[in-house]
Write an enzyme that holds these catalytic residues in place. Structure first.
Site, short mmCIF file in Angstrom:
data_model
loop_
_atom_site.label_atom_id
_atom_site.label_comp_id
_atom_site.label_asym_id
_atom_site.label_seq_id
_atom_site.Cartn_x
_atom_site.Cartn_y
_atom_site.Cartn_z
N SER A 151 0.83 -1.19 0.00
CA SER A 151 0.00 0.00 0.00
C SER A 151 0.87 1.25 0.00
O SER A 151 1.67 1.44 -0.92
CB SER A 151 -0.96 -0.03 1.19
OG SER A 151 -2.01 0.88 1.00
N GLU A 200 -9.60 -5.59 -3.11
CA GLU A 200 -8.94 -4.55 -2.31
C GLU A 200 -9.96 -3.66 -1.60
O GLU A 200 -9.84 -3.36 -0.42
CB GLU A 200 -8.07 -3.66 -3.23
CG GLU A 200 -6.95 -4.36 -3.96
CD GLU A 200 -5.65 -4.39 -3.19
OE1 GLU A 200 -5.61 -3.92 -2.04
OE2 GLU A 200 -4.66 -4.89 -3.75
N HIS A 225 -7.91 -5.73 0.92
CA HIS A 225 -6.65 -5.03 1.13
C HIS A 225 -6.02 -5.48 2.45
O HIS A 225 -6.69 -5.56 3.47
CB HIS A 225 -6.96 -3.53 1.18
CG HIS A 225 -5.78 -2.63 1.10
ND1 HIS A 225 -5.03 -2.49 -0.04
CD2 HIS A 225 -5.25 -1.78 2.00
CE1 HIS A 225 -4.08 -1.58 0.17
NE2 HIS A 225 -4.19 -1.14 1.41
#
Length: 515
Positions: A191, A312, A406
């Protein structure tokens, strides 16, 4: 030194440190790579730590950078330990064989957290499994939020990224004493950590320091300077001070975090909003990192491993019930996603044709995911065929609604599925064989540059890690991404500001809910 009650001792450029042996691995925690970034050093580039005499104990994690806590909704899924103290520019090393003779591959890990949260002390990031499998693992703390990414007229930009560069240099100069090979450093992140990896790869100051890189759920980008300035100005207005580093440096740390959290309520990866990000600064970031890497002018000899998760967006939308609200909004949410992604009507129309049974939240979520992550990673791989490998993590969480969201993959990457913090996202019963496969791929990549499947070429091979045994599929996202091949007339060039909201910024910004 052999294992005994005193633990292993290793020399660093600033003094000796004493670690611990844990399950056959030598662990050194909280080693300073920079001086405390407060007082006269606040908002300035990192300075070297003061040398120490004797042997410094490295048995515990060092202080974490100042950061606001997660909201209650997100804290249900994400852990984020806070360790007080000013000496927050520190790192940790896990090694199977301390000493200068081993020359083992190295993984340098940059944590995620939207550049506002996270730390190297998260139990999910324990590097013991990498060391067990012959890779020296290093994890880093760096400045966050306004301390690390505030944009001021009287201070250099990107101090948090400069911290990461200082840590990379420390590793290159010092890791041989811990058994690592400074010529085989893999820089990895997830990320916001992956966005940071991209910026460091493109930085002129890092050329020659990195052999390989992993970008998980984040693509190289540069944020809009005006957008980052707006975050600082809104904080300044709330604090009733000038929007200068000098004025911010005089504010109490907790008060600054409170103002940052309030302003950050209005940001999310789904609809954008004010957010901190890495900006082009003419120095460390001389141009958009994605453009620099695609052109081959930076890190041309660095092999890339890049990945994303299938769902995600579900971490951004499920906590707090935002997914259901987006579904209820329907066309309004789709219009917001079009604005967020600078897309014309043909893009959501194409997603709808590919997913006739999907709700608005899934369409919006996949659009934003493709815009922020998959499309730029595909384009980067297209520019670097033969040296790039791509994968998708598709195993759905055992917790309702999360899917393959995610950050779910991190417990599998580090083979830490047995720690309670991993179960916050995965639930009970995560398959060990999937950890073996994904962790093994990272180990192979750090060791040889080959994670175990064919590199990127015209067939777009993507390794899928899901409920079925790992397998390679040609172009599983090509139909979605082909919808973006004709830019909408209002689309800006990527990197000129459309990526300011990091993929990990929590979606609790909506509905006025406090973080």
């Amino acid at each position: 030194m052999t294992a005994d009650q005193t633990g292993p001792v290793v020399g660093t450029p600033h003094g000796a440190v004493r670690g611990r042996y844990e399950q056959g691995v030598a662990v050194f925690r909280g080693i300073p790579y920079g001086a405390p970034p407060f007082g006269p050093r606040r908002f300035r580039p990192p300075a070297p730590p003061e040398p120490w005499e004797g042997v410094r104990d490295a048995g515990a994690f060092g202080p974490t950078a100042p950061k606001p806590p997660y909201s209650e909704a997100f804290a249900h899924y994400l852990s984020d330990p806070e360790i007080p103290g000013d000496d927050c520019l520190n790192l940790n090393v896990w090694t199977p064989e301390p000493g200068p003779g081993a020359r083992l591959p190295v993984l340098l890990w940059l944590h995620g957290g939207a550049l506002t949260r996270g730390s190297s002390a998260m139990p999910v990031y324990d590097g013991g499994s990498f060391a067990r499998d012959g890779v020296v693992c290093v994890s880093v703390n760096y400045r966050l939020g306004v301390e690390g990414y505030g944009l001021f007229p009287d201070a250099p930009a990107n101090p948090g990224l400069r911290d990461q560069l200082a840590a990379l240099r420390w590793v290159h100069e010092s890791i041989a004493a811990f058994g690592g090979d400074p010529d085989r450093i893999t820089l990895g992140g997830q990320s916001a950590g992956a966005i940071s990896v991209g910026a460091l790869l493109a930085a002129p100051q890092s050329q020659g320091l990195v052999r390989r890189a992993v970008l998980q759920s984040g693509a190289p980008e540069a944020s809009d300077r005006d957008k980052v300035r707006r975050v600082v100005r809104r904080m300044a207005a709330r604090l009733r001070i000038p929007a200068t580093a000098e004025a911010f440096a005089a504010v109490d740390r907790d008060l600054l975090l409170s103002a940052q959290a309030e302003v950050g309520r209005f940001s999310s990866p789904v609809l954008g909003g004010p957010a901190f990000g890495i900006v082009v600064d003419g120095d460390l970031v001389p141009r958009d990192p994605l453009a620099a890497l695609r052109s081959g002018e930076a890190a041309a000899d660095v092999n890339l491993l890049m990945g994303w998760t299938r769902d995600e967006y579900r971490l951004w939308l499920v906590p707090g019930g935002l997914l259901e609200r987006v579904d209820r909004l329907g066309p309004v949410a789709l219009a917001g996603a079009m604005a967020r992604c600078h897309a014309g009507h043909e893009v959501p129309r194409g997603y709808r044709l590919l997913r006739p049974d999907a709700g608005a939240a899934e369409i919006v979520g996949q659009m934003v995911t493709d815009h922020l992550l998959r499309l730029p990673l595909h384009r980067l791989a297209d520019a670097r065929p033969g040296t790039s490998h791509l994968y998708e993590f598709a195993w759905p969480s055992n917790l309702p609604g999360l899917g393959a969201c995610h950050a779910l993959e991190l417990g599998f990457v580090f083979d830490t599925g047995d720690v309670p913090e991993s179960r916050l996202l995965a639930g009970e019963g995560a398959p060990q064989e999937l950890s073996d496969a994904l962790h093994g791929a990272w180990v192979r990549f750090a060791t040889t540059g080959d994670p175990g499947w064919e590199p990127w070429d015209a067939t777009h091979p993507v390794r899928v890690f899901g409920t079925a045994p790992p397998h390679t599929t040609p172009g599983p996202r090509d139909a979605d991404l082909s919808l973006w091949t004709t830019p909408h007339p209002t689309s800006p060039v990527r990197g000129a500001g459309n990526g300011a909201s990091n993929p990990e910024q929590p979606a609790h910004a909506h509905g006025g809910k406090a973080p």
